[in-house]
Enzyme design. Sequence first.
Site, PDB file in Angstrom:
ATOM      1  N   GLN A  81       0.836  -1.204   0.000  1.00  0.00           N
ATOM      2  CA  GLN A  81       0.000   0.000   0.000  1.00  0.00           C
ATOM      3  C   GLN A  81       0.872   1.256   0.000  1.00  0.00           C
ATOM      4  OE1 GLN A  81      -2.115  -1.247   3.432  1.00  0.00           O
ATOM      5  NE2 GLN A  81      -0.323  -1.283   4.733  1.00  0.00           N
ATOM      6  N   ASP A 121       0.261   0.663  13.534  1.00  0.00           N
ATOM      7  CA  ASP A 121       0.677   1.921  14.173  1.00  0.00           C
ATOM      8  C   ASP A 121       0.986   1.724  15.654  1.00  0.00           C
ATOM      9  OD1 ASP A 121      -1.928   2.411  15.711  1.00  0.00           O
ATOM     10  OD2 ASP A 121      -2.651   2.280  13.658  1.00  0.00           O
ATOM     11  N   ASP A 155       0.910  -7.398  11.588  1.00  0.00           N
ATOM     12  CA  ASP A 155       0.524  -6.487  10.506  1.00  0.00           C
ATOM     13  C   ASP A 155       1.233  -6.935   9.238  1.00  0.00           C
ATOM     14  OD1 ASP A 155      -0.679  -3.294  10.442  1.00  0.00           O
ATOM     15  OD2 ASP A 155       0.426  -4.054   8.700  1.00  0.00           O
ATOM     16  N   ASP A 167       0.735 -11.846   6.945  1.00  0.00           N
ATOM     17  CA  ASP A 167      -0.687 -11.747   6.624  1.00  0.00           C
ATOM     18  C   ASP A 167      -1.513 -12.309   7.787  1.00  0.00           C
ATOM     19  OD1 ASP A 167      -3.198 -11.761   5.598  1.00  0.00           O
ATOM     20  OD2 ASP A 167      -2.767 -13.109   3.928  1.00  0.00           O
ATOM     21  N   GLY A 168      -2.372 -11.471   8.332  1.00  0.00           N
ATOM     22  CA  GLY A 168      -3.158 -11.877   9.500  1.00  0.00           C
ATOM     23  C   GLY A 168      -4.143 -12.994   9.202  1.00  0.00           C
ATOM     24  N   ASP A 215      -7.658  -4.847  13.982  1.00  0.00           N
ATOM     25  CA  ASP A 215      -7.481  -3.391  13.828  1.00  0.00           C
ATOM     26  C   ASP A 215      -6.939  -3.167  12.424  1.00  0.00           C
ATOM     27  OD1 ASP A 215      -6.768  -0.750  13.918  1.00  0.00           O
ATOM     28  OD2 ASP A 215      -5.372  -0.952  15.594  1.00  0.00           O
ATOM     29  N   SER A 216      -7.834  -3.304  11.462  1.00  0.00           N
ATOM     30  CA  SER A 216      -7.380  -3.332  10.070  1.00  0.00           C
ATOM     31  C   SER A 216      -7.847  -2.103   9.311  1.00  0.00           C
ATOM     32  CB  SER A 216      -7.947  -4.572   9.380  1.00  0.00           C
ATOM     33  OG  SER A 216      -9.318  -4.391   9.130  1.00  0.00           O
ATOM     34  N   PRO A 276      -5.589  -5.650   0.976  1.00  0.00           N
ATOM     35  CA  PRO A 276      -5.146  -6.781   1.797  1.00  0.00           C
ATOM     36  C   PRO A 276      -6.086  -7.101   2.962  1.00  0.00           C
ATOM     37  CG  PRO A 276      -3.668  -4.873   2.092  1.00  0.00           C
ATOM     38  CD  PRO A 276      -4.607  -4.544   0.975  1.00  0.00           C
TER      39      PRO A 276
HETATM   40  N1  SAM Z   1      -7.507   2.603  12.673  1.00  0.00           N
HETATM   41  C1  SAM Z   1      -7.385   2.332  11.302  1.00  0.00           C
HETATM   42  C2  SAM Z   1      -8.678   2.371  10.556  1.00  0.00           C
HETATM   43  O1  SAM Z   1      -9.730   1.955  11.031  1.00  0.00           O
HETATM   44  O2  SAM Z   1      -8.643   2.848   9.415  1.00  0.00           O
HETATM   45  C3  SAM Z   1      -6.604   1.105  11.068  1.00  0.00           C
HETATM   46  C4  SAM Z   1      -5.172   1.377  11.430  1.00  0.00           C
HETATM   47  S1  SAM Z   1      -3.986   0.153  11.173  1.00  0.00           S
HETATM   48  C5  SAM Z   1      -2.734   1.219  10.515  1.00  0.00           C
HETATM   49  C6  SAM Z   1      -4.522  -0.824   9.820  1.00  0.00           C
HETATM   50  C7  SAM Z   1      -3.468  -1.859   9.427  1.00  0.00           C
HETATM   51  O3  SAM Z   1      -4.085  -3.028   8.884  1.00  0.00           O
HETATM   52  C8  SAM Z   1      -2.459  -1.390   8.371  1.00  0.00           C
HETATM   53  O4  SAM Z   1      -1.232  -1.174   8.986  1.00  0.00           O
HETATM   54  C9  SAM Z   1      -2.423  -2.547   7.350  1.00  0.00           C
HETATM   55  O5  SAM Z   1      -1.107  -2.849   6.939  1.00  0.00           O
HETATM   56  C10 SAM Z   1      -3.045  -3.673   8.155  1.00  0.00           C
HETATM   57  N2  SAM Z   1      -3.589  -4.778   7.375  1.00  0.00           N
HETATM   58  C11 SAM Z   1      -4.414  -4.721   6.303  1.00  0.00           C
HETATM   59  N3  SAM Z   1      -4.668  -5.964   5.847  1.00  0.00           N
HETATM   60  C12 SAM Z   1      -3.997  -6.831   6.655  1.00  0.00           C
HETATM   61  C13 SAM Z   1      -3.853  -8.252   6.685  1.00  0.00           C
HETATM   62  N4  SAM Z   1      -4.461  -9.046   5.793  1.00  0.00           N
HETATM   63  N5  SAM Z   1      -3.074  -8.791   7.666  1.00  0.00           N
HETATM   64  C14 SAM Z   1      -2.461  -8.015   8.579  1.00  0.00           C
HETATM   65  N6  SAM Z   1      -2.544  -6.658   8.574  1.00  0.00           N
HETATM   66  C15 SAM Z   1      -3.302  -6.080   7.633  1.00  0.00           C
END
Ligand code: SAM
Length: 290
Positions: free
Chosen positions: A36, A91, A111, A142-143, A161-162, A168
């Site tokens: 991303q 974060d 993450d 990958d979660g 918290d994605s 992804p």
């Molecule tokens: N608070 C935020 C919101 O609601 O928009 C979310 C913040 S946090 C930065 C979101 C994280 O989810 C990102 O760092 C992203 O890399 C992660 N993410 C997205 N898809 C994922 C997956 N399949 N596995 C693990 N992490 C993932």
Amino acid sequence: MNRLEGNWWSEPCEEHGSAFSLKVKSRLHEEQTPFQKIEVYETEKFGNLMVIDGFVMLTSRDNFLYHEMMSHPALYTHPAPKRVLIIGGGDCGTLREVLRHPEVERAQQVDIDEGVTRAAELYFPELCEFNDDPRAELHFADGIRWVKEAEAGSVDVIIVDSTDPIGPAEGLFNEAFYRDCYRALGGNGILVQQSESPLLHMRLLTEMHGAMRTAGFPDVRTLQFPQPVYPSGWWSATLAGKGGVLDQFREVDARNKVYPTAYYSVGIHRAAFALPPFMQEAFDRVRNQA
Ligand code: SAM
């Protein structure tokens, strides 16, 4: 519509005919990772702003609302939250709140994108203050796969918290993923997922309730809180619990907590689960159909 026009950064929400803007001073960071595009801006009034693929992730000023409500209600609902798994959350703000709980023995954050955590360390160091805690484990993977491969019954609380359900994160919002979460959770296990805006995304919310129930969770509840920088300013988290765990609340522990919170309190805990009729009725319909 341009995201940056003059000093104003905007996130348009075409589907709902609205936009959210912040006045910015400068762009501090811009990076295209394999997953991303990550940007960080210095704003006039909201501290630093992190943006992923054009969508607001967090600001220094108001992230406490989201991070406190993604963690404390679930952790004070579980009778003994020792093993916590955070999916996404790069974060590190949710990790910090989780590790404020002395009962937590192990907190794994998974993450997909290490770039998010490295940017947070630079521009949101206050959120990363527990990253070196011996109970913290930072994994970059990958979660979806992580949960699929997790040992059965190995986690007490899973916090998803994605980003929004595109790219992804798409596979984090479906029944197959919730089934894997159910299996990975122990007896009183709780799954928490950020579940978007009650005003704008009721369809996603009701589908989430249905999918969590079909995946095996007998009880699903949504809580709400303000989040000024997200579309509509009104946000939610949805909890799915095994057995009757969601009826519990360690109120005395929450009242006697030894760390400060800016938003979460015993009163907010109770109030957040009180839903307006349009939400309650929609979730009741899903429950009755299950
Ligand atoms: N608070 C935020 C919101 O609601 O928009 C979310 C913040 S946090 C930065 C979101 C994280 O989810 C990102 O760092 C992203 O890399 C992660 N993410 C997205 N898809 C994922 C997956 N399949 N596995 C693990 N992490 C993932």
